[in-house]
Design a protein around this motif. Structure first.
Motif, short mmCIF file in Angstrom:
data_model
loop_
_atom_site.label_atom_id
_atom_site.label_comp_id
_atom_site.label_asym_id
_atom_site.label_seq_id
_atom_site.Cartn_x
_atom_site.Cartn_y
_atom_site.Cartn_z
N PRO A 28 0.81 -1.23 0.00
CA PRO A 28 0.00 0.00 0.00
C PRO A 28 0.84 1.27 0.00
O PRO A 28 0.59 2.20 -0.78
CB PRO A 28 -0.83 -0.13 1.29
CG PRO A 28 -0.87 -1.59 1.56
CD PRO A 28 0.45 -2.12 1.11
N TYR A 29 1.86 1.31 0.85
CA TYR A 29 2.70 2.50 0.97
C TYR A 29 3.51 2.71 -0.31
O TYR A 29 3.53 3.82 -0.88
CB TYR A 29 3.62 2.35 2.18
CG TYR A 29 4.47 3.57 2.48
CD1 TYR A 29 3.90 4.70 3.05
CD2 TYR A 29 5.84 3.58 2.22
CE1 TYR A 29 4.68 5.81 3.34
CE2 TYR A 29 6.62 4.68 2.51
CZ TYR A 29 6.04 5.79 3.07
OH TYR A 29 6.80 6.89 3.35
N ALA A 67 13.22 3.49 1.15
CA ALA A 67 13.24 3.13 2.58
C ALA A 67 12.34 1.94 2.86
O ALA A 67 12.71 1.03 3.60
CB ALA A 67 12.83 4.34 3.42
N ASP A 68 11.14 1.94 2.26
CA ASP A 68 10.23 0.83 2.51
C ASP A 68 10.71 -0.44 1.80
O ASP A 68 10.42 -1.55 2.25
CB ASP A 68 8.82 1.18 2.05
CG ASP A 68 7.75 0.51 2.91
OD1 ASP A 68 7.95 0.42 4.14
OD2 ASP A 68 6.73 0.08 2.37
N ILE A 105 4.31 4.01 15.55
CA ILE A 105 3.08 3.87 14.78
C ILE A 105 2.24 2.74 15.35
O ILE A 105 1.01 2.85 15.49
CB ILE A 105 3.41 3.62 13.30
CG1 ILE A 105 4.08 4.84 12.68
CG2 ILE A 105 2.15 3.26 12.52
CD1 ILE A 105 4.57 4.65 11.27
N MET A 106 2.90 1.63 15.70
CA MET A 106 2.19 0.47 16.24
C MET A 106 1.53 0.80 17.58
O MET A 106 0.49 0.22 17.93
CB MET A 106 3.15 -0.70 16.39
CG MET A 106 3.71 -1.20 15.07
SD MET A 106 5.02 -2.42 15.29
CE MET A 106 4.07 -3.79 15.96
N PHE A 146 1.84 -0.56 7.90
CA PHE A 146 3.00 -0.39 8.77
C PHE A 146 2.93 -1.30 9.99
O PHE A 146 3.94 -1.87 10.42
CB PHE A 146 3.11 1.07 9.23
CG PHE A 146 3.63 2.01 8.18
CD1 PHE A 146 4.46 1.56 7.16
CD2 PHE A 146 3.32 3.36 8.22
CE1 PHE A 146 4.95 2.44 6.20
CE2 PHE A 146 3.79 4.24 7.27
CZ PHE A 146 4.61 3.78 6.25
N ILE A 147 1.75 -1.42 10.57
CA ILE A 147 1.59 -2.27 11.75
C ILE A 147 1.87 -3.73 11.40
O ILE A 147 2.55 -4.45 12.15
CB ILE A 147 0.19 -2.09 12.36
CG1 ILE A 147 0.06 -0.70 12.98
CG2 ILE A 147 -0.09 -3.17 13.41
CD1 ILE A 147 -1.33 -0.34 13.45
#
Length: 326
Positions: A28-29, A67-68, A105-106, A146-147
């Motif tokens: 998604p990101y 980065a991702d 974020i988590m 992200f989680i």
């Protein structure tokens, strides 16, 4: 952390499954960022500050994709046989940074959702504590990814570290060698802990409704979502400072080494990496001067960054010396 031996990662279905989950969670990101670099405005409302500096945002989005993509590389490294032969230093920093960026974020995003459910949220939580500048659907999609990244990658790293460096976290603090932290390292630990007081105190005060130090525009839009972020960041700063001092003093003696190392790893990463990120974001050109962060806000972010990196340096010393003596 010694690399003289190269154990083989055990076979099984868990690690390949987590590897696939970590990679899929990146889509998604990465997909949104690639679309934005290509000129799409999907998820970006008219008037968003993201549209004010197209060249700058294209560069930032390109770097974000890289980065991702590191998450994909880490997922492979942590699950393939060749990953066991990678030098410890080459793995440690990107994994520490990934942990530090994902952990707040988590903790923060679910916290914002809980606050929103009980009637105190804005309905579009943003873990960075910034004014929403994206369509509401973007946040659950991206931060949900992200989680999942954090859960899958974190589990893979724990399994990897257990296989390769399990001897480093055996025992309790009281049984650690007295010279694990020398006088200079202990001085750095104390310095980092003292430096953590100011940003932790400011984040706590802002969360309690005190607007001193905030820019007028930021103070005007401050809500429970921002407060949740400040609480999380204050907690990570406090944890980083306290647990590093525990390592330096080897107290409380009964605390498990693995607990101390894990908390130090996550909390120092959260403080250092998010402090660095927010410092960088604060120094970028803003669409309106009135919305620019105040000098005290930038100083707070820089203080987090410095604290996190100082305490992470102490952790690195502990791990290196532990690897030589364990």
């Amino acid at each position: 952390m010694t690399t003289s031996t190269a154990p083989t990662a055990p076979a099984g279905a868990l690690r390949p499954t987590l590897r696939v989950l970590a990679m899929v969670a990146c889509l998604p990101y990465i997909g949104l960022k690639v679309a934005w670099v290509a000129g799409s405005r999907v998820g970006i409302p008219a008037g968003s500050v993201l549209l004010d500096h197209p060249t700058l945002m294209a560069v930032a989005n390109g770097l974000s994709v890289l980065a991702d993509a590191v998450v994909v590389l880490l997922a492979l490294l942590l699950t393939r046989p060749w990953g066991m032969r990678v030098p410890a230093w080459l793995l440690a920093f990107p994994m520490w940074a990934a942990t530090g960026l994902l952990a707040p974020i988590m903790a923060g995003y679910p916290g914002q959702l809980i606050v929103s459910l009980v009637g105190g949220g804005s309905g579009a939580p943003s873990p960075t504590g910034r004014e929403p500048f994206l369509d509401a659907w973007v946040f659950p999609v991206v931060y949900g990814g992200f989680i999942l990244q954090g859960l899958s990658l974190g589990t893979l790293f724990v399994l990897y570290a257990r296989d390769r460096w399990g001897h480093l976290w055996a025992g309790r603090l009281g049984a650690l060698p007295a010279g694990l932290m020398g006088p200079r390292t202990r001085a750095v630990a104390v310095t980092g802990a003292v430096l953590a007081l100011l940003p932790a105190a400011l984040h706590t005060l802002w969360a309690c409704g005190v607007t001193s130090g905030l820019s007028p525009a930021f103070a005007a839009e401050y809500d429970s979502d921002h407060a949740t972020v400040d609480v999380v960041r204050a907690l990570f700063l406090a944890l980083a400072a306290v647990i590093t001092l525990c390592l330096a003093r080897r107290r409380p003696a009964g605390l498990r080494v693995r607990t101390a190392l894990a908390v130090s790893w996550v909390s120092s990463g959260a403080a250092g990496c998010w402090g660095a990120y927010m410092t960088l974001v604060s120094l970028l050109p803003m669409g309106e001067a009135a919305k620019a962060p105040s000098g005290q806000m930038i100083t707070t972010y820089a203080g987090e960054m410095i604290t996190g990196f100082l305490l992470a340096g102490c952790l690195a010393v502990v791990l290196t010396r532990r690897g030589r003596t364990a």
